[in-house]
Design an enzyme around this catalytic site. Structure first.
Site, short mmCIF file in Angstrom:
data_model
loop_
_atom_site.label_atom_id
_atom_site.label_comp_id
_atom_site.label_asym_id
_atom_site.label_seq_id
_atom_site.Cartn_x
_atom_site.Cartn_y
_atom_site.Cartn_z
N ASP A 1 5.45 -0.51 6.70
CA ASP A 1 4.80 -0.78 5.23
C ASP A 1 5.78 -0.71 4.83
O ASP A 1 6.31 1.36 5.05
CB ASP A 1 4.13 0.18 5.00
CG ASP A 1 3.65 -0.07 3.57
OD1 ASP A 1 3.57 -0.77 3.07
OD2 ASP A 1 1.97 0.78 3.18
N GLU B 1 7.48 2.41 -4.40
CA GLU B 1 6.02 1.56 -4.61
C GLU B 1 4.37 2.37 -4.12
O GLU B 1 3.54 2.68 -4.71
CB GLU B 1 5.64 0.26 -3.55
CG GLU B 1 4.50 -0.44 -3.71
CD GLU B 1 3.17 -0.25 -3.10
OE1 GLU B 1 2.29 -0.66 -3.07
OE2 GLU B 1 3.97 0.86 -1.84
N GLU B 2 4.84 3.69 -3.32
CA GLU B 2 4.04 4.39 -2.62
C GLU B 2 3.57 6.28 -4.06
O GLU B 2 2.41 6.04 -3.57
CB GLU B 2 4.28 4.96 -1.37
CG GLU B 2 4.76 4.38 -0.18
CD GLU B 2 3.63 3.20 0.32
OE1 GLU B 2 2.36 3.44 0.19
OE2 GLU B 2 3.72 2.04 0.89
#
Ligand SMILES: *[C@@H]1O[C@H](CO)[C@@H](O)[C@H](O)[C@H]1NC(C)=O
Ligand SMILES: *[C@@H]1O[C@H](CO)[C@@H](O)[C@H](O)[C@H]1NC(C)=O
Ligand SMILES: [Zn+2]
Length: 432
Positions: free
Chosen positions: A157, A190-191
């Site tokens: 990820d 994004e996280e």
């Protein structure tokens, strides 16, 4: 399932590594460098441009906020491949912030991508170093190339997706006569809320109407095409009372007593049928789920609590955030025995709210699944029209079940299959 498999791979690998170097029994076409199991594993990686690039970007730590160095590495790599690269600054907004940027790239003669491949270059903490383990089937130190487990933070990820997308693009562009105009977009943040994708979305690079007719998002989907993911709504529930000695509670007003029936009602909203005031379910996504993530109240056991606060995250299976807000407001009113203006719902600290995201799956040969995690999909606002609707796919190697854990890992086979998967998606999109 994936998790169990990887654990056994890692356990087997560790046992093998402890055995002193014995002659290698090649398996699956692997001919390791003389003498060592570890040398054999490293050789598999160094002989492959894809696997080496993936190793290089996993080895560079890029926990959200700290994406600068991996960004520079990817920019150099793409420039060497003759991509025109734009670094889109996301921060600093103040002098004290570190430089972070999105990467937007296209082949030098094709500045208007028709197919956009995108993923993210930040990871969750903590950084975990890159490592390799071979799957050992029969007790000696042989391994099967496809089953080699590649571990490290971001290996899944989403650096697995980043590497596979780049190599799928390079393979596709190697046949210039049939290659569509491809663009690559690798974002930061994004996280933690998607500041990178939001920056791109609001920028002149995201034109109206869009140059692209297809966007392929890369996240760990176990090589399945994702038909959609749930929506999101966050809020706080607040209660105010008045402190007093616990021996004389009638002199105060308990904020906990006030909030309890409200929390109890809100907690059940995913299970209460919509016609009875609950949050709606859908055949595709199942139930809406509610998570009372934090509850804070009071100061001591012998003090009537003056404040109480709960922080709630809802994964929406149907409807819009605005509809869900109204259902939550009504549930709070219903739970209160009388009109209590000291208990309130506050949506203002949670700007991240979006409905379920439906995605395209009209390419043959993929398993189709739904997922429960959030992505950058809702953060890219697409300025298309019903007559020229942009298609969105979500696909990538590795499992979400290991993505944020201590044993984040994927196999060589999965990473290589993802390149083929992205190429098939590109080819299908090019025919549309
Ligand atoms: C990049 O372009 C230069 C000049 O046209 C060419 O010589 C070189 O081979 C290209 N490199 C790649 C990786 O395509
Ligand atoms: C709300 O708080 C105010 C101020 O502390 C108090 O006077 C009032 O009675 C409270 N309302 C209810 C319904 O408890
Ligand atoms: Zn991700």
């Amino acid at each position: 399932m994936m998790k169990t498999a990887l654990f056994s791979i890692l356990a087997a690998g560790a046992a093998v590594a402890a055995v002193p170097a014995t002659p290698q029994s090649p398996l699956g076409g692997v001919s390791p460098s003389p003498g060592s199991y570890r040398g054999g594993l490293n050789k598999v990686i160094s002989e492959s441009a894809l696997l080496s690039f993936h190793r290089d970007i996993v080895e560079i730590a890029s926990v959200t906020g700290d994406e600068h160095d991996v960004g520079e590495f990817i920019v150099r790599f793409l420039q060497e491949k003759n991509f025109t690269v734009t670094k889109q600054t996301v921060t600093p907004e103040t002098a004290s912030q570190k430089e972070r940027f999105n990467i937007y790239a296209y082949p030098e003669d094709q500045p208007h991508p028709e197919i956009l491949l995108t993923s993210h270059i930040d990871t969750v903490p903590p950084f975990i170093p890159y490592s390799l383990e071979g799957a050992d089937d029969d007790g000696d130190d042989s391994f099967n190339r496809e089953s080699i487990a590649i571990s490290g933070r971001g290996s899944v990820d989403a650096k697995g997706s980043v590497a596979a997308q780049i190599f799928a693009a390079l393979d596709t562009l190697a046949e210039p006569s049939s290659a569509p105009a491809l663009g690559l977009l690798f974002v930061v943040g994004e996280e933690t809320g998607g500041d990178g994708m939001k920056r791109f979305s609001d920028s002149p690079l995201n034109t109206s109407p869009p140059s692209y007719h297809t966007v392929i998002f890369g996240e760990p989907t176990e090589l399945a095409l994702v038909s959609g993911h749930k929506g999101m709504l966050g809020f706080d529930i607040l209660a105010h009372g008045r402190a007093a000695h616990s021996g004389y509670p009638w002199l105060g007003r308990s904020a906990v007593s006030a909030i309890l029936p409200v929390l109890s009602r809100v907690d059940q909203l995913g299970d209460i049928p919509a016609e009875e005031g609950g949050l709606p379910a859908s055949p595709k996504y199942g139930k809406t789920t509610v998570n009372l993530g934090t509850v804070n109240a009071g100061v001591a056991a012998n003090v009537v609590p003056a404040t109480a606060q709960a922080n709630v995250a809802v994964r929406l299976a149907a409807g819009t955030p605005e509809e869900a807000r109204e259902i939550v407001r009504q549930a709070v009113r219903d739970a209160l025995t009388h009109d209590d203006d000291n208990v309130s719902v506050d949506f203002s600290h949670h700007s991240e709210a979006y409905p379920p995201q439906d995605l395209d799956t009209d390419v043959d040969g993929f398993q189709v699944i739904t997922v429960n995690y959030g992505t950058d999909v809702p953060n890219l606002v697409i300025h298309d029209s019903p007559a020229a609707r942009v298609k969105r796919y979500l696909y990538g190697p590795g499992s979400i079940h290991v993505a944020h854990g201590d044993h984040e890992a994927l196999t060589v086979g999965a990473l290589e299959e993802a390149v083929r998967g992205y190429k098939r998606l590109i080819q299908a999109a090019n025919k549309n």
